[in-house]
Design an enzyme around this catalytic site. Structure first.
Site, PDB file in Angstrom:
ATOM      1  N   HIS A  75       0.839  -1.064   0.032  1.00  0.00           N
ATOM      2  CA  HIS A  75       0.070  -0.030  -0.128  1.00  0.00           C
ATOM      3  C   HIS A  75       0.925   1.328   0.143  1.00  0.00           C
ATOM      4  O   HIS A  75       1.196   1.796   1.236  1.00  0.00           O
ATOM      5  CB  HIS A  75      -0.867   0.021   1.308  1.00  0.00           C
ATOM      6  CG  HIS A  75      -1.982   1.086   1.065  1.00  0.00           C
ATOM      7  ND1 HIS A  75      -3.112   0.824   1.665  1.00  0.00           N
ATOM      8  CD2 HIS A  75      -2.056   2.211   0.791  1.00  0.00           C
ATOM      9  CE1 HIS A  75      -3.932   1.794   1.656  1.00  0.00           C
ATOM     10  NE2 HIS A  75      -3.355   2.779   0.919  1.00  0.00           N
ATOM     11  N   GLU A  80      -2.593  -1.479  -3.335  1.00  0.00           N
ATOM     12  CA  GLU A  80      -3.521  -0.885  -2.886  1.00  0.00           C
ATOM     13  C   GLU A  80      -3.199   0.620  -2.775  1.00  0.00           C
ATOM     14  O   GLU A  80      -2.340   1.160  -2.788  1.00  0.00           O
ATOM     15  CB  GLU A  80      -3.823  -1.294  -1.230  1.00  0.00           C
ATOM     16  CG  GLU A  80      -4.073  -2.790  -1.245  1.00  0.00           C
ATOM     17  CD  GLU A  80      -4.465  -3.320   0.051  1.00  0.00           C
ATOM     18  OE1 GLU A  80      -3.849  -2.466   1.049  1.00  0.00           O
ATOM     19  OE2 GLU A  80      -5.140  -4.132   0.438  1.00  0.00           O
ATOM     20  N   HIS A  88      -8.226  -6.183   6.596  1.00  0.00           N
ATOM     21  CA  HIS A  88      -7.950  -5.387   7.521  1.00  0.00           C
ATOM     22  C   HIS A  88      -8.211  -5.998   9.172  1.00  0.00           C
ATOM     23  O   HIS A  88      -9.247  -6.276   9.286  1.00  0.00           O
ATOM     24  CB  HIS A  88      -8.704  -4.111   7.414  1.00  0.00           C
ATOM     25  CG  HIS A  88      -8.083  -2.778   8.134  1.00  0.00           C
ATOM     26  ND1 HIS A  88      -7.123  -2.003   7.616  1.00  0.00           N
ATOM     27  CD2 HIS A  88      -8.327  -2.420   9.304  1.00  0.00           C
ATOM     28  CE1 HIS A  88      -6.670  -1.159   8.512  1.00  0.00           C
ATOM     29  NE2 HIS A  88      -7.270  -1.292   9.571  1.00  0.00           N
TER      30      HIS A  88
END
Ligand SMILES: CC(=O)[C@@H](O)[C@H](O)COP(=O)(O)O
Ligand SMILES: NCC(=O)COP(=O)(O)O
Length: 240
Positions: free
Chosen positions: A44, A71, A191
């Site tokens: 990310h 991401e 997550h």
């Protein structure tokens, strides 16, 4: 079986703690994590490059032999990076630049036109596109209208409520998963997933294809070792 994509952001956090320090070697960690059994590597790259740097994404493309999942919020810089690197999967996340971590899914109803354009561009480069979504079946029609291949269920609320009432915690996720599959969308989740809450989620989500896990897995690896930890997480998915 549900695939495990290991998010290596926090390995980059440790590396960056000493500026341009070379250890831990992020690329070697990615190679090893794949060798230990992960079916993907997730990163990310945030605008402030607090952990994963844009150059890491370029370097990882040449190293990752399973699937690279990138991401991020589709800013012009992020889209240019994805155009250059062409990862197997891009997961669109609506994070603000200063977000401590991802804290919400997309408002796909309001942003479906914008997302439709972004999804089309990314798919033109061959990427599978997933959009980060809160667990709400009412969002699925708009999510499907963006042309995305998959949704990624944002599992923070599930993880938070799991210890208190796991049956209640998983209900909105199960309903959204069923709606997504019925709409022809693929299904990812991620997550705050960990060794305690992962197996139950995998058991209860019909059609779950992939989980991306980073923070808890890297934290566990400090005590249990990286090879052992990757295999422990895969074992939890086998129970799903
Ligand atoms: C989208 C998602 O849930 C993860 O990528 C999360 O954003 C990890 O980011 P940090 O490692 O910066 O917390
Ligand atoms: N998409 C979720 C992810 O990549 C990792 O999230 P976390 O396990 O670090 O919370």
């Amino acid at each position: 079986m549900v695939k495990l994509s290991v998010n290596i952001n926090k390995i980059a956090t440790l590396r960056n703690a000493r500026g341009q320090h070379a250890r831990p070697d992020l690329l070697q960690a990615a190679r090893d994590i794949e060798r230990f059994g992960a079916e993907g590597i997730t990163v990310h790259p945030r605008p402030d490059e607090r952990h994963i740097r844009y150059q890491d994404v370029r370097d990882l493309k040449a190293v990752v032999t399973t699937e690279l999942n990138v991401e991020g919020n589709p800013t012009p810089d992020f889209l240019a990076l994805c155009r250059e690197v062409r990862p197997e999967q891009v997961t669109l996340v609506p994070d603000a630049p200063d977000a401590i971590t991802s804290n919400a899914g997309w408002d796909v109803v309001k942003q479906q036109d914008f997302l439709r354009e972004v999804v089309a561009e990314l798919k033109s480069h061959g990427a599978r596109v997933s959009i980060f979504l809160d667990p709400d079946p009412a969002l699925i029609a708009a999510a499907a209208s963006t042309g995305a291949d998959r949704i990624e269920l944002y599992t923070e609320a599930y993880a938070h409520h799991y210890p208190h009432d796991r049956a209640a915690a998983v209900l909105p996720y199960r309903a959204t998963a069923q709606a997504a599959v019925a709409a022809g969308l693929g299904l990812n989740a991620g997550h705050d997933l960990d060794l305690e809450n992962l197996a139950y989620l995998a058991q209860k989500l019909p059609g779950l294809q992939e989980v991306s896990i980073g923070h808890a897995l890297v934290a566990d690896a400090l005590y249990l070792g990286l090879e052992n930890t990757v295999q422990l997480y895969k074992r939890q998915l086998k129970q799903g």
